[in-house]
Scaffold this motif. Structure first.
Motif, short mmCIF file in Angstrom:
data_model
loop_
_atom_site.label_atom_id
_atom_site.label_comp_id
_atom_site.label_asym_id
_atom_site.label_seq_id
_atom_site.Cartn_x
_atom_site.Cartn_y
_atom_site.Cartn_z
N LEU A 19 -3.12 -0.09 41.67
CA LEU A 19 -3.32 -0.88 40.45
C LEU A 19 -4.79 -1.28 40.32
CD1 LEU A 19 -0.43 -3.30 39.62
CD2 LEU A 19 -1.09 -1.16 38.61
N ALA A 20 -5.44 -1.59 41.45
CA ALA A 20 -6.85 -2.01 41.38
C ALA A 20 -7.71 -0.88 40.83
CB ALA A 20 -7.32 -2.46 42.75
N THR A 21 -7.52 0.34 41.35
CA THR A 21 -8.38 1.44 40.92
C THR A 21 -8.07 1.84 39.48
OG1 THR A 21 -6.80 2.87 42.02
CG2 THR A 21 -8.86 2.45 43.15
N LEU A 22 -6.78 1.95 39.16
CA LEU A 22 -6.42 2.35 37.79
C LEU A 22 -6.96 1.33 36.79
CD1 LEU A 22 -2.80 3.78 37.89
CD2 LEU A 22 -4.95 4.97 37.58
N SER A 23 -6.78 0.03 37.10
CA SER A 23 -7.23 -0.98 36.15
C SER A 23 -8.75 -0.96 36.03
CB SER A 23 -6.76 -2.36 36.60
OG SER A 23 -7.42 -2.72 37.79
N THR A 24 -9.44 -0.62 37.13
CA THR A 24 -10.90 -0.54 37.06
C THR A 24 -11.33 0.56 36.11
OG1 THR A 24 -10.96 -1.23 39.34
CG2 THR A 24 -13.00 -0.40 38.43
#
Lengths: 395, 387
Positions: B110-115
Motif C-alpha cells: 500500500l505504501a509504494t502503490l499510494s506513493t
C-alpha cells in the motif's frame, strides 16, 4: 565551492579527552575487578559482554572501511580515518581475550569434560567445541582482522605522504578479499563467543544476527564521533550535514535489517516449535527476562525506527547523536540478552550492580584508542584521490 | 501543439553541473520563487541549491502504509480468530508472529502503490498531460546533455529583458522564450472515443478467447468444475473392480464407533458396565433420546401404555421386577440388538446416547418406586454437589 578545502590544519584534541578515557577505563576495570572478586561466575559473563561489545564496535568500523573501498564510495572518504581509528583497537582486543580463555570453565558448559562424556549432543559437537580448537579459532579470527587492518591502514598512511593512487586500488583488492573472509570469521566469532554459551542450541542465522548488530555498533560509534567533532570544530570545516545523511540512512537501514534478522530467527523457531530450538527462547521468556525481551524490540527497533524515519532526521546532527548513543546502549542490551541468561552463578542478584564496570571500561578503551590515534595520525586521509570529491559531496 | 501568445516563461541552458548549481543558487539569491531546474540526471546538491523543502509525498506513504498495516491485521484477526477460527500448527487463533510477514507485505504494497499513484495524481496532475516545455528545443537539450534553468512568468519579479541579462551573465546560452499552450480538452463521451474503446475491448477479449480457447485449447481459467477426481458412485477405469468407491481396510473402525462385542448374542452372560456418570447433562440427553425412540411404544413413563397398546403385541412395561434387577448392560444389549418384535436401534443412536437412555430408564424406575427417604437422600446429594 571548488578547491577550498586542502588547507585544513588538524587541531590537537584537548587533553581532557584522553584523561576522560583513561579515568573511565580505570574506574570501569576497578569496579569490574571488585565484582570479579565477589562473584566470579557472574562477572566473567559481564566481561564477555563488554569484550563482545568492544569487538563489534571495532569490527563494525573495520567493515565500513572495507565497504568504502569495495563500493568506491565518495561520501565517506573524509570520515574514513574515524573508522580506521576505531578499528585499530582490534589487536588490543585480541590480547583482552586472554581472561576469557583462562576462565573458559566458568563460561562454557562444553569445557566440562564429564558433562560432555555423558551427553551425546555435546560429545557429537566435541570435534568443533573443544578448548584447543577454540583458542586456535580466536587467534585466527583476530589475526585475519588485524592483518587486514594493518594492510589497509598502512597503505592509506603511506598514501598520505606519497599521494600514490595505486595504493587505493591495492586496498580495493584487499577489501574484496576481506569481505568473504569477514563473513566467515564473524560467524565463527558469533558462534564461539555467544552461541556456544548454550552448546545444545543452534541457529544457522545467528552469525548474520550478530553481524547486523556489529555494523550498527560501528555506524553508531562513527556517527557519535563525527557529530561531536563537527560540533566542537575539530572536523574538516567543509563537512556538511550531507555527509551525515548516508550515516543516518545506513543506521536506519541496519536497524531494519537487525529487526528483520531477529524476527526471522524467532519466527522460524516459534513456528517449527521444536523443543531443541525453542528452549533458548523459553529461557528468555522466564521471570524478568520477558521484560528485557520485549524491551529489546522497543529499544532496538521501534524507537530508532520512528526517530530515524523522517528524511530530515537522517542528517540532523542533534537527533543523529541522540539516536546513535541510544543504538549503542540498545546494542549492549542485545549482547546482554544473548549472553546473560546462560550465566551459571547461583549467588543473589546484588552483585549485578558491578556489571556496569566492564561496559564503562569498554567505552573508556575506545576513547583512549581514538585519542592516541588522533595524536599520531592524520584525521583526514590527505593522500586519497577521492578526498576532494568526498569533501564536496552534497546530496 | 498550438500555442497562445501568452508567455509561459524563459529558459536558459548551461554546460556543466557546477554551472547549473551556481546558476540555481544565484536565481534563488536574486529572489525568484517560481522557477524550475532540469538536468539529465540527478545532480548532487540540487535540493539544497534550490532551497527545496522536504517532499510532502512521504506523508501519503506514511498514512497509507499505516492503514495497510492496520487493515490487514484487523482482517487477519477477523478471519482467523472471529469469523472462522482455525487452529494451525497448534498456535493460538491470533498468532501474531505468523501475521507479521503478511502485515509487512501489505504495508509495503500500500505504501509504494499510494506513493506512485499519489505522485501521478497530485504532482503530475493526472489526467492533464500537457506541459508547455514539451516539444521545445530546451527540453530536447536538457533531456540529452545540457542543464537548464527555467523561470516562470507567474513569478512576481518576472521581467523578460532583465532575466535575459541576468541569465546570460551567469553563463546561460540558448535563451528560449516559451509560450503557453492552448488548452485542449477531450470529451470522454464523444462517439469517436466510445467506439474506439468498445472496439479495443472486443478485439482484445475476443482475440484472447479465440487464441487461448480455440487455437491453443487452453481454458482461460482452471474451472473448479473440472477436476481430476472420481465422483461418488461412478465408474472407474483405474481400479480393477471398476468402482470409484473403495472399501475400508478390513478391521478398520470409524472414529467414535467402537463395535459392540455381543452383537447377535441373545443375552450376554457378562454384560458391559455403564461407562457414563449420572449427572444432569447425561440424564437430559437420555430423556431426549428416550422420548424420541422409546416412548412411541413403551410410553412416556415406561409403563407400556402408548397408543400402540391393543394394535400390536402389547409393548411391555419397563417397571417389571425382571427389568429392575437386570444389569445396565442387558438393557443396553436389547437397545442394540432388539428383542422379539423390537428392532435394533444401533443405527439411529450412538453408544453414548444408548447408555444415557439406560440411565434415564433407571431414573424412571426409581421415580415410580420412590420413598420419602429417597427424596431426602436426593436433596442431600444435590446440595452436596452444589446444584
Amino acid at each position: 565551492m571548488e578547491n577550498k578545502s586542502m588547507e585544513f590544519v588538524q587541531k590537537p584534541l584537548p587533553e581532557s579527552v584522553l584523561k576522560t578515557g583513561i579515568i573511565l577505563l580505570i574506574a570501569g576495570v576497578v569496579i569490574g575487578v571488585i565484582g570479579l572478586l565477589l562473584d566470579f561466575d557472574r562477572m566473567i559473563f559481564s566481561y564477555l559482554i563488554a569484550f563482545v561489545f568492544v569487538t563489534t564496535v571495532s569490527l563494525g568500523a573495520l567493515f565500513m572501511v572495507s565497504l568504502e573501498y569495495i563500493t568506491n564510495a565518495i561520501w565517506s572518504v573524509p570520515i574514513r580515518r574515524i573508522m580506521e581509528f576505531l578499528a585499530s583497537a582490534l589487536p588490543i582486543i585480541m590480547v583482552l581475550s586472554v581472561p576469557i580463555l583462562l576462565s573458559m570453565h566458568s563460561l562454557f558448559h562444553w569445557t566440562h569434560t564429564e558433562a560432555v562424556a555423558n551427553d551425546p549432543f555435546l560429545s557429537g559437537k566435541e570435534p568443533y567445541l573443544n578448548t584447543t580448537f577454540f583458542i586456535i579459532r580466536v587467534i585466527v579470527v583476530f589475526a585475519v582482522w588485524s592483518l587486514y587492518y594493518f594492510m589497509v591502514t598502512g597503505n592509506s598512511r603511506k598514501q598520505d605522504l606519497t599521494k600514490d593512487q595505486k595504493l587505493s586500488h591495492r586496498n580495493l583488492v584487499f577489501s574484496a578479499a576481506f569481505i568473504p573472509l569477514f563473513a566467515i570469521t564473524i560467524s565463527i566469532f558469533a558462534v564461539d563467543f555467544l552461541m556456544s554459551l548454550e552448546p545444545h542450541w543452534f541457529s544457522t542465522i545467528f552469525g548474520i544476527y550478530v553481524f547486523s548488530g556489529t555494523v550498527l555498533a560501528g555506524l553508531a560509534s562513527v556517527t557519535i564521533i563525527i557529530v561531536m567533532m563537527m560540533e566542537k570544530g575539530y572536523a574538516h570545516p567543509a563537512l556538511r550535514n550531507d555527509h551525515l545523511f548516508s550515516l543516518g540512512a545506513l543506521l536506519f537501514g541496519f536497524v531494519n535489517f537487525w529487526a528483520y534478522i531477529a524476527f526471522s530467527q524467532y519466527m522460524l523457531i516459534w513456528y517449527a516449535n521444536l523443543p531443541e530450538e525453542t528452549f533458548w527462547f523459553l529461557a528468555r521468556w522466564e521471570g524478568y527476562w520477558v521484560v528485557i525481551s520485549l524491551l529489546l524490540i522497543i529499544v532496538h527497533f521501534i524507537v530508532p525506527y520512528i526517530v530515524l524515519l523522517p528524511q530530515p532526521a537522517k542528517m540532523d546532527p542533534k537527533r543523529l547523536k541522540f539516536i546513535s548513543i541510544w543504538i549503542l546502549v540498545a546494542h549492549l542490551l542485545d549482547i546482554y540478552w544473548l549472553a546473560m541468561p546462560q550465566m551459571h552463578s547461583d549467588k543473589s542478584g546484588f552483585y549485578a550492580i558491578f556489571e556496569i564496570g566492564f561496559p564503562i571500561a569498554a567505552v573508556g578503551l575506545m576513547i583512549v584508542v581514538f585519542a592516541m590515534n588522533y595524536k599520531k595520525f592524520n584525521i583526514i586521509p590527505v593522500g586519497d584521490p577521492k578526498l576532494q570529491r568526498g569533501i564536496n559531496f552534497r546530496i | 501543439m498550438e500555442r497562445t501568445d501568452k508567455i509561459y516563461g524563459l529558459a536558459a541552458l548551461f554546460d556543466s553541473p557546477d554551472k547549473i548549481i551556481h546558476a540555481t543558487e544565484s536565481v534563488v539569491k536574486e529572489g525568484y520563487k517560481s522557477f524550475d531546474v532540469h538536468t539529465p540526471y540527478p545532480v548532487h546538491g540540487m535540493d539544497n541549491a534550490m532551497k527545496l523543502k522536504p517532499s510532502t509525498l512521504g506523508y501519503i506513504t506514511l498514512v497509507f502504509g499505516l492503514s495497510g498495516a492496520a487493515f490487514i491485521l484487523l482482517f487477519m484477526y477477523w478471519t482467523m480468530s472471529v469469523n472462522y477460527p482455525m487452529i494451525i500448527g497448534g498456535k493460538p487463533y491470533f498468532a501474531l508472529p505468523a501475521f507479521i510477514p503478511v502485515t509487512f507485505e501489505v504495508t509495503v504494497l500500500l505504501a509504494t502503490l499510494s506513493t506512485v499513484i499519489g505522485m501521478i495524481a497530485f504532482y503530475f496532475k493526472f489526467p492533464v498531460n500537457a506541459y508547455p516545455l514539451n516539444e521545445t528545443n530546451y527540453m530536447k537539450a536538457v533531456s540529452n546533455d545540457k542543464y537548464g534553468v527555467f523561470i516562470k512568468s507567474d513569478d512576481p519579479k518576472f521581467d523578460e529583458s532583465k532575466i535575459r541579462v541576468f541569465l546570460t551573465s551567469l553563463g546561460g546560452t540558448n535563451l528560449e522564450l516559451v509560450y503557453d499552450l492552448k488548452k485542449v480538452t477531450y470529451d470522454p463521451f464523444s462517439p469517436r472515443f466510445i467506439s474506439v474503446l468498445v472496439g479495443v475491448i472486443i478485439v482484445v477479449s475476443g482475440g484472447t478467447y479465440v487464441s487461448l480457447n480455440k487455437a491453443m485449447y487452453l481454458p482461460p481459467f482452471n474451472w473448479m468444475e473440472y477436476q481430476f477426481r472420481g465422483n461418488p458412485q461412478s465408474s472407474s477405469d483405474f481400479f480393477s473392480d471398476g468402482r470409484v468407491n473403495r472399501m475400508p481396510v478390513k478391521g478398520s473402525v470409524a472414529r467414535g464407533f467402537i463395535p459392540y462385542e455381543f452383537t447377535g448374542v441373545t443375552l450376554p452372560e457378562n454384560p458391559l458396565p455403564n461407562p457414563l456418570p449420572v449427572d444432569e447433562k447425561v440424564l437430559q440427553l437420555g430423556k431426549r433420546k428416550y422420548l424420541t425412540f422409546c416412548s412411541p411404544c413403551h410410553g412416556d413413563y415406561g409403563d407400556g401404555d402408548s397408543r400402540m397398546r391393543g394394535q400390536f403385541p402389547n409393548p411391555p412395561s419397563l417397571h417389571t421386577e425382571k427389568l429392575k434387577t437386570w444389569a445396565d448392560g442387558l438393557i443396553y444389549h436389547v437397545i442394540v440388538n432388539g428383542q422379539n418384535v423390537m428392532p435394533s436401534y444401533a443405527h439411529q443412536t450412538t453408544a453414548e446416547e444408548r447408555w444415557a437412555m439406560v440411565h434415564y430408564v433407571r431414573a424412571l424406575q426409581l421415580a415410580k418406586n420412590a420413598s420419602e427417604g429417597d427424596i431426602d437422600r436426593f436433596n442431600k446429594e444435590f446440595s452436596a454437589n452444589g446444584k
